[in-house]
Design an enzyme around this catalytic site. Structure first.
Site, PDB file in Angstrom:
ATOM      1  CG  PHE A  54       5.431  12.765   0.688  1.00  0.00           C
ATOM      2  CD1 PHE A  54       5.265  12.121   1.901  1.00  0.00           C
ATOM      3  CD2 PHE A  54       5.458  14.153   0.671  1.00  0.00           C
ATOM      4  CE1 PHE A  54       5.125  12.846   3.078  1.00  0.00           C
ATOM      5  CE2 PHE A  54       5.333  14.884   1.837  1.00  0.00           C
ATOM      6  CZ  PHE A  54       5.165  14.225   3.043  1.00  0.00           C
ATOM      7  CE1 TYR A  85       9.270   2.040   0.064  1.00  0.00           C
ATOM      8  CE2 TYR A  85       9.328   0.937   2.196  1.00  0.00           C
ATOM      9  CZ  TYR A  85       9.003   2.043   1.429  1.00  0.00           C
ATOM     10  OH  TYR A  85       8.430   3.134   2.013  1.00  0.00           O
ATOM     11  CG  LEU A 103      -3.418  -5.523   8.609  1.00  0.00           C
ATOM     12  CD1 LEU A 103      -3.823  -6.887   8.079  1.00  0.00           C
ATOM     13  CD2 LEU A 103      -2.576  -5.660   9.878  1.00  0.00           C
ATOM     14  CG  ASP A 127       5.900  -8.903   5.818  1.00  0.00           C
ATOM     15  OD1 ASP A 127       6.133  -7.707   5.560  1.00  0.00           O
ATOM     16  OD2 ASP A 127       4.783  -9.439   5.672  1.00  0.00           O
TER      17      ASP A 127
END
Ligand code: UDP
Length: 334
Positions: A73, A141, A190, A290
């Protein structure tokens, strides 16, 4: 008894996976540099404070603790930062993962579960997104995670390393027992930001309301963090049983999502329903990197690994996040 090494096990998703592994009877060792993770998230699980790029420490951990499988992770996770500072992202996420894989090969550890992401898909050409959808990340990313997935294919073929990459959609919520939850600094996601706004913090900025979606805001597939954890257990179980020589089966890829998209405005309304408070919002410009819509086809993991999300409604997911933030207003700090 042999153990599972969880890198980034002091972080948000990693700590939920540690809890699920232990509940299923596995011995767990966490390796985390605590740059973003929290010691308190690990409880009394054995913690090795080290970076995955610190090869001597990683190799010693694999050897000393008789590690048979690694869940990875440890990574940087901000889409926005990856756009402005890709060098740091490639160093941590790609070089770090390769260093870990090389250490595993050197120590003869051959089972690996990768924390990957739906950001590998980029802007969708079809929805829902299945694993055959073209991969074309639109931010660094996503690109770093795809690079590691590609390496896994070749490490599998050449060195016999067997792996499962889990492409998460949007991790959300918190442990139902209230022991662990989301605590990022700064918080970029969010749901925690909407909760903070409901609790009297700054108004929530809505990053773009002119997307080609029903209400103009981005749509995402929010999947409960404990369901992500159970997906990791399924992946590990698949690696433990299938010693396959089929080259295509050595590195498998699965989406982990619920298959239901929710817009930013729908999330805001869910937080309002769950909290009974209003969420002040402000329009803001789009966030770089995004995509408009991302939601999963979860058919493959359902069919092949038998995974099903336990949390099937947005309100139920938000409710666990709300309770975590209510009881831990300072995150792991109190
Ligand atoms: N978002 C937003 N305001 C915020 C944080 C996020 O409008 O303060 C939007 C963001 O643009 C995206 C969605 O919420 O469309 C989910 O973002 P998040 O950072 O939670 O997860 P990501 O999709 O980047 O993994």
């Amino acid at each position: 008894m042999s153990a599972v090494l969880v890198t980034g096990g002091a972080g948000y998703i990693g700590s939920h996976a540690v809890k699920a592994l232990q509940a299923a009877g596995h011995t767990v060792v966490v390796l985390d540099n605590l740059s973003a993770g929290h010691r308190a998230a690990v409880g009394d699980t054995r913690l090795i404070e080290a970076d995955v790029r610190d090869t001597p420490s990683v190799r010693a951990a694999l050897r000393t603790h008789d590690i048979r499988a690694v869940m990875h992770f440890a990574a940087l996770l901000s889409v926005g930062d990856s756009v402005t500072d890709p060098a740091t992202y490639y160093d941590c996420n790609v070089r770090g993962s390769l260093a870990l894989l090389d250490a595993m090969v050197a120590e003869g550890v051959d089972r690996f579960v990768l924390s990957s992401t739906c950001a590998v898909y980029g802007d969708r050409v079809a929805t829902p997104i299945d694993e055959a959808h073209p991969t074309a990340p639109i931010n660094a990313y996503g690109d770093t995670k795809l690079a590691v997935e590609r390496a896994l294919l070749h490490y599998g073929r050449a060195y016999g390393l067997r792996s499962v990459a889990l492409r998460y959609f949007n991790a959300a919520g918190a442990d139902a027992d209230g022991e662990i939850g989301e605590d990022h600094a700064p918080e970029i996601h969010l749901i925690p930001r909407a909760i903070a706004a409901a609790r009297g913090g700054a108004p929530l900025k809505i990053f773009g309301d002119d997307y080609p979606t029903a209400d103009g805001t981005c749509e995402r597939d929010y999947v409960h963090v404990s369901d992500l954890a159970s997906g990791h257990l399924r992946a590990l179980a698949a690696l433990e049983v299938s010693a396959t020589s089929d080259a295509d089966e050595v590195s498998r890829v699965f989406n982990l999502g619920t298959g239901r998209p929710h817009s930013v405005r729908e999330v805001v309304r869910a937080v309002e329903r769950v909290s009974g408070l209003s969420v002040p919002t402000l329009p803001a410009s789009r966030r770089v990197g995004d995509p408009a819509v991302l939601f999963a086809s979860g058919d493959r993991i359902r069919n092949d690994l038998g995974w099903r999300p336990a949390y099937t409604s947005l309100d139920a997911i938000v409710d666990t996040a709300w309770r975590w933030h209510e009881t831990h207003p300072q995150g792991f700090g109190g």
